[in-house]
Every structure is written in structure tokens, then in C-alpha cells.
Design a protein around this motif. Structure first.
Motif, PDB file in Angstrom:
ATOM      1  N   ALA A  19       0.831  -1.200   0.000  1.00 51.45           N
ATOM      2  CA  ALA A  19       0.000   0.000   0.000  1.00 51.45           C
ATOM      3  C   ALA A  19       0.869   1.255   0.000  1.00 51.45           C
ATOM      4  N   PHE A  20       1.922   1.228   0.792  1.00 50.26           N
ATOM      5  CA  PHE A  20       2.850   2.360   0.871  1.00 50.26           C
ATOM      6  C   PHE A  20       3.478   2.638  -0.492  1.00 50.26           C
ATOM      7  N   LEU A  21       3.986   1.589  -1.139  1.00 53.75           N
ATOM      8  CA  LEU A  21       4.627   1.748  -2.443  1.00 53.75           C
ATOM      9  C   LEU A  21       3.618   2.184  -3.501  1.00 53.75           C
ATOM     10  N   ARG A 136      -3.971   0.189  13.734  1.00 54.38           N
ATOM     11  CA  ARG A 136      -4.748   0.641  12.572  1.00 54.38           C
ATOM     12  C   ARG A 136      -4.516   2.106  12.231  1.00 54.38           C
ATOM     13  N   TYR A 137      -4.586   2.994  13.221  1.00 58.21           N
ATOM     14  CA  TYR A 137      -4.382   4.413  12.948  1.00 58.21           C
ATOM     15  C   TYR A 137      -2.991   4.658  12.377  1.00 58.21           C
ATOM     16  N   LEU A 138      -2.016   3.959  12.911  1.00 55.36           N
ATOM     17  CA  LEU A 138      -0.641   4.139  12.443  1.00 55.36           C
ATOM     18  C   LEU A 138      -0.468   3.565  11.041  1.00 55.36           C
ATOM     19  N   SER A 139      -1.070   2.417  10.773  1.00 57.93           N
ATOM     20  CA  SER A 139      -0.897   1.775   9.466  1.00 57.93           C
ATOM     21  C   SER A 139      -1.495   2.603   8.335  1.00 57.93           C
ATOM     22  N   THR A 140      -2.676   3.189   8.561  1.00 54.16           N
ATOM     23  CA  THR A 140      -3.261   4.029   7.513  1.00 54.16           C
ATOM     24  C   THR A 140      -2.423   5.278   7.282  1.00 54.16           C
ATOM     25  N   ALA A 141      -1.848   5.817   8.359  1.00 52.96           N
ATOM     26  CA  ALA A 141      -0.988   6.997   8.220  1.00 52.96           C
ATOM     27  C   ALA A 141       0.296   6.650   7.469  1.00 52.96           C
ATOM     28  N   ILE A 142       0.845   5.454   7.736  1.00 49.42           N
ATOM     29  CA  ILE A 142       2.065   5.034   7.036  1.00 49.42           C
ATOM     30  C   ILE A 142       1.788   4.886   5.546  1.00 49.42           C
ATOM     31  N   ALA A 143       0.648   4.279   5.202  1.00 53.01           N
ATOM     32  CA  ALA A 143       0.287   4.146   3.786  1.00 53.01           C
ATOM     33  C   ALA A 143       0.172   5.524   3.136  1.00 53.01           C
ATOM     34  N   CYS A 144      -0.476   6.458   3.829  1.00 48.47           N
ATOM     35  CA  CYS A 144      -0.618   7.820   3.306  1.00 48.47           C
ATOM     36  C   CYS A 144       0.730   8.518   3.178  1.00 48.47           C
ATOM     37  N   THR A 145       1.665   8.159   4.070  1.00 44.65           N
ATOM     38  CA  THR A 145       2.999   8.758   4.022  1.00 44.65           C
ATOM     39  C   THR A 145       3.680   8.474   2.690  1.00 44.65           C
ATOM     40  N   GLY A 146       3.321   7.350   2.078  1.00 45.84           N
ATOM     41  CA  GLY A 146       3.870   7.041   0.760  1.00 45.84           C
ATOM     42  C   GLY A 146       3.585   8.139  -0.243  1.00 45.84           C
ATOM     43  N   GLY A 147       2.412   8.764  -0.138  1.00 45.38           N
ATOM     44  CA  GLY A 147       2.078   9.861  -1.036  1.00 45.38           C
ATOM     45  C   GLY A 147       3.008  11.045  -0.851  1.00 45.38           C
ATOM     46  N   GLY A 148       3.324  11.365   0.406  1.00 49.59           N
ATOM     47  CA  GLY A 148       4.245  12.465   0.679  1.00 49.59           C
ATOM     48  C   GLY A 148       5.641  12.177   0.154  1.00 49.59           C
ATOM     49  N   LEU A 149       6.103  10.940   0.375  1.00 48.65           N
ATOM     50  CA  LEU A 149       7.418  10.552  -0.137  1.00 48.65           C
ATOM     51  C   LEU A 149       7.428  10.582  -1.659  1.00 48.65           C
ATOM     52  N   GLY A 150       6.310  10.189  -2.264  1.00 55.49           N
ATOM     53  CA  GLY A 150       6.207  10.224  -3.721  1.00 55.49           C
ATOM     54  C   GLY A 150       6.356  11.633  -4.270  1.00 55.49           C
ATOM     55  N   GLY A 261       4.005  15.240   8.243  1.00 56.71           N
ATOM     56  CA  GLY A 261       2.654  15.437   8.766  1.00 56.71           C
ATOM     57  C   GLY A 261       1.812  14.174   8.697  1.00 56.71           C
ATOM     58  N   ARG A 262       1.897  13.450   7.592  1.00 58.39           N
ATOM     59  CA  ARG A 262       1.123  12.215   7.449  1.00 58.39           C
ATOM     60  C   ARG A 262       1.530  11.187   8.495  1.00 58.39           C
ATOM     61  N   LEU A 263       2.834  11.079   8.728  1.00 57.09           N
ATOM     62  CA  LEU A 263       3.311  10.103   9.701  1.00 57.09           C
ATOM     63  C   LEU A 263       2.920  10.497  11.119  1.00 57.09           C
TER      64      LEU A 263
END
Length: 363
Positions: A19-21, A136-150, A261-263
Motif C-alpha cells: 500500500a505504501f509503495l 490501525r491508525y498508524l498503518s493508515t498513516a504510514i500508507a498515506c505517508t507514501g504519497g508524501g514521499l512520492g 505530517g502524514r506520519l
């Protein structure tokens, strides 16, 4: 009633990596359109409003295709949906290489690639939420963090590939990278283990839910203004006399702050005693990102523009990182797929019309 693959287990972290990638590639390419914008506008001699349709449709469909992605997830599962999205987005980017006019780019990059990305983003968030319980809260934030890294990686990568191979070559290279989204889908276990609800198309009853409607309207409104910063920042700063490399780096600075921020938004999993913390975080972040967007109108120094960009990126990251968690808190994990899809549709509408409005004002 089907069951999850073992929540919080070893393979759940592999699904989270997928999901992150997926978010890194899809959101990274989509939001970095601001770099392509300058090139396409110059190459085709198109107006700002017409050129903006390319990016607004791409990112708009990335979110706006949410209900279609949700329906496909309910019918076929996240694995199939992500693999299909990977093939479609790659095809759109590769055919953009052969574009003969701006209308071709609007169709290939704006509509086809955007729709493919839309079949990627929703399952990325759904899987990151449903494969975890304690985290759960952390996992969804980590997935969203992929967008910021992208945003960080692809703003620099797109600029470098355009410099080396032109915008056509850059599109072709990104088309190859997008095929990795198919592999992201392969990591997710088959339908028998990735669903938690009985097969249905969409929960229409949610459209009569007042909380759903209010939340959707909020997402529509802030997306109209916020997305303009990503698409127009590079061109805007160059018009203010800043060098191209500094204008591109501002987009990178926004991406760095956005990732942080996402993380940080995921740390609410450690704050159990504060009721509705995700809701208040989302509300406060929405207000701050609106103020930060308006600050870009001030004619000032590059240092202050960078500060405005970091404030914008951080608050926007907190907003996006808390978004899925707010939806889970409001509607429950069993309705995450459908409620998230509807919310993304509202976001997509705002993203599609926002840059076009800004382009018409500029013209």
C-alpha cells in the motif's frame, strides 16, 4: 461473512508495504504534474486553463474514481483492483509519449492514467486499515505517508528525466515504473482473505447519512483550493522571478513536510484517552492548510515562500494522514471501503474543478 487475513500479523506488514509503495508511485506521479505543466504549456502553446485540465483530471480521477474502486473491491477484491489499476495507468503514461496535441494528453494522462491511479489509491488505504487492529491508525498513516514521499521523489525525478529525455521520455519512463503497481497488487492475498464483508456493489444507504454528506462537502471544498498549490507553485514562482530549480525545490520542501505530517497523524494510536482526536486533528489541519494556501499570495522572499510551503505541507499531511482514521471513527471499519470511496469522489470533484477555476482566473 468472510474474515481478514490474520490482523497485525507478519503478512499484514507486507500488505502495508504494498500500500505504501502504491501511494508513492501513484500520488508521486500525479501530484508532480506541476513540473510537466510548465513543459506542456510551453510545448503546445496552450492556455493555463486548458493545460490545467491535464493535471486536474489525473489527480481528480485518482480520488474521484473511489466509488468505482470500492465497487470493484467489493466484487473482486483489492488484489484484482490494484493489478487492473497498474495496467491501466501504465498504458495511459506510455501512450502519452505519442501525444500530438494537448487534447491527446488530456485523454491519455488526464483520464486514462488518472482512472488507473484511482483503482490504486482506494485499495491502498482500505488494505492498510483492514489488515490491522492494534496499529490501525498508524498503518493508515504510514500508507498515506507514501504519497508524501512520492511528491518528494517524483518532483525531482520528473524534473531530472525531462532534462535528460524531454517530457515525452519522462512519460515513457514513468509508464514503466507504473507497471510496478501490478506487483503491489500481487502482494495482497486473494479475495478469500482480503474481504471482511459479504459481496455487494456499494452501500447506497451511506448517501443518506448526514455525517457522510457533511464530511463529503468538507472534502469537496478544501480540495478546490488546496490542489492548485501543487499544480501551479512551480509556474507561479517562476513568474515571480525565481529560478526553475528553486521553484521545483519548493515542491520538494512541501513533500518533505507533507510526509512528516502524514506520519505524525498516525501517532493518535498512542493517545487513547483523548476522545475524537482524529476529528479535531482533521478540523484544525483543514483550517491551517487554508490559511497557508492564502499566504502564497504575498509577494515576498524565497525563504518565506519556503516557510509557507512547509506550513502548507505539514498541515496538509496531518489532514490526509487523519482522513482515513476519521472515516473509520465515523462509520466503522466494516464500512471503510464504501465510505472512503464516496469521500474520495467528493475530493475528486474538487480537484477537477479547482485548477480549472484558477486557470480561468489567471487567463
Amino acid at each position: 461473512m468472510k474474515k481478514f487475513h490474520r490482523q497485525d500479523g507478519g503478512w499484514a506488514w507486507m500488505v502495508l508495504f504494498s500500500a505504501f509503495l502504491g501511494c508513492v508511485i501513484s500520488l508521486g506521479i500525479s501530484v508532480s504534474f506541476g513540473v510537466y505543466y510548465v513543459e506542456l504549456k510551453s510545448y503546445y502553446g496552450a492556455s493555463a486553463s486548458v493545460t490545467s485540465w491535464v493535471g486536474s483530471l489525473n489527480t481528480g480521477l485518482l480520488f474521484g474514481a473511489g466509488p468505482i474502486a470500492s465497487a470493484l473491491i467489493n466484487k473482486f477484491g483489492c488484489r484484482f483492483t490494484m493489478m487492473l489499476g497498474g495496467f491501466i495507468s501504465s498504458a495511459g503514461l506510455i501512450t502519452s509519449y505519442f501525444a500530438v496535441n494537448i487534447a491527446h494528453i488530456i485523454i491519455s494522462f488526464g483520464i486514462v492514467t488518472g482512472f488507473g491511479f484511482g483503482l490504486i489509491y482506494t485499495p491502498c488505504i482500505v488494505t492498510s486499515g483492514t489488515y490491522f487492529n492494534k496499529w490501525r491508525y498508524l498503518s493508515t498513516a504510514i500508507a498515506c505517508t507514501g504519497g508524501g514521499l512520492g511528491i518528494i521523489l517524483f518532483s525531482l525525478f520528473v524534473d531530472a528525466t525531462i532534462e535528460a529525455y524531454g517530457w515525452r521520455g519522462s512519460m515513457l519512463i514513468n509508464g514503466g515504473l507504473a507497471l510496478n503497481l501490478v506487483l503491489c497488487g500481487v502482494i495482497i492475498p486473494p479475495r478469500s482473505t482480503d474481504a471482511v464483508v459479504e459481496s455487494h456493489i456499494l452501500d447506497i444507504a451511506l448517501l443518506r447519512n448526514k455525517k457522510m454528506l457533511i464530511f463529503a462537502v468538507s472534502m469537496l471544498l478544501w480540495n478546490i483550493g488546496v490542489i492548485v498549490v501543487f499544480f501551479s507553485a512551480t509556474d507561479y514562482l517562476e513568474d515571480r522571478g525565481l529560478p526553475h530549480d528553486k521553484a521545483v525545490f519548493l515542491l520538494t520542501s512541501i513533500g518533505i513536510a507533507n510526509t512528516v505530517g502524514r506520519l505524525l497523524a498516525g501517532l493518535t494510536c498512542f493517545v487513547q484517552h483523548w476522545k475524537n482526536i482524529n476529528f479535531w486533528l482533521y478540523t484544525a489541519s483543514t483550517m491551517i492548510v487554508g490559511v497557508a494556501t492564502m499566504l502564497f499570495n504575498i509577494d515576498t522572499s524565497y525563504a518565506l515562500y519556503t516557510f509557507f510551503g512547509c506550513l502548507f505541507g505539514l498541515s496538509f499531511g496531518l489532514l490526509l494522514g487523519s482522513q482515513a482514521n476519521v472515516i473509520i471513527d465515523l462509520f466503522g471499519i466494516l464500512k471503510l471501503n464504501d465510505s472512503f470511496g464516496y469521500s474520495m469522489f467528493a475530493s475528486g470533484i474538487g480537484i477537477i474543478i479547482g485548477p480549472s477555476i484558477a486557470g480561468m482566473i489567471l487567463d
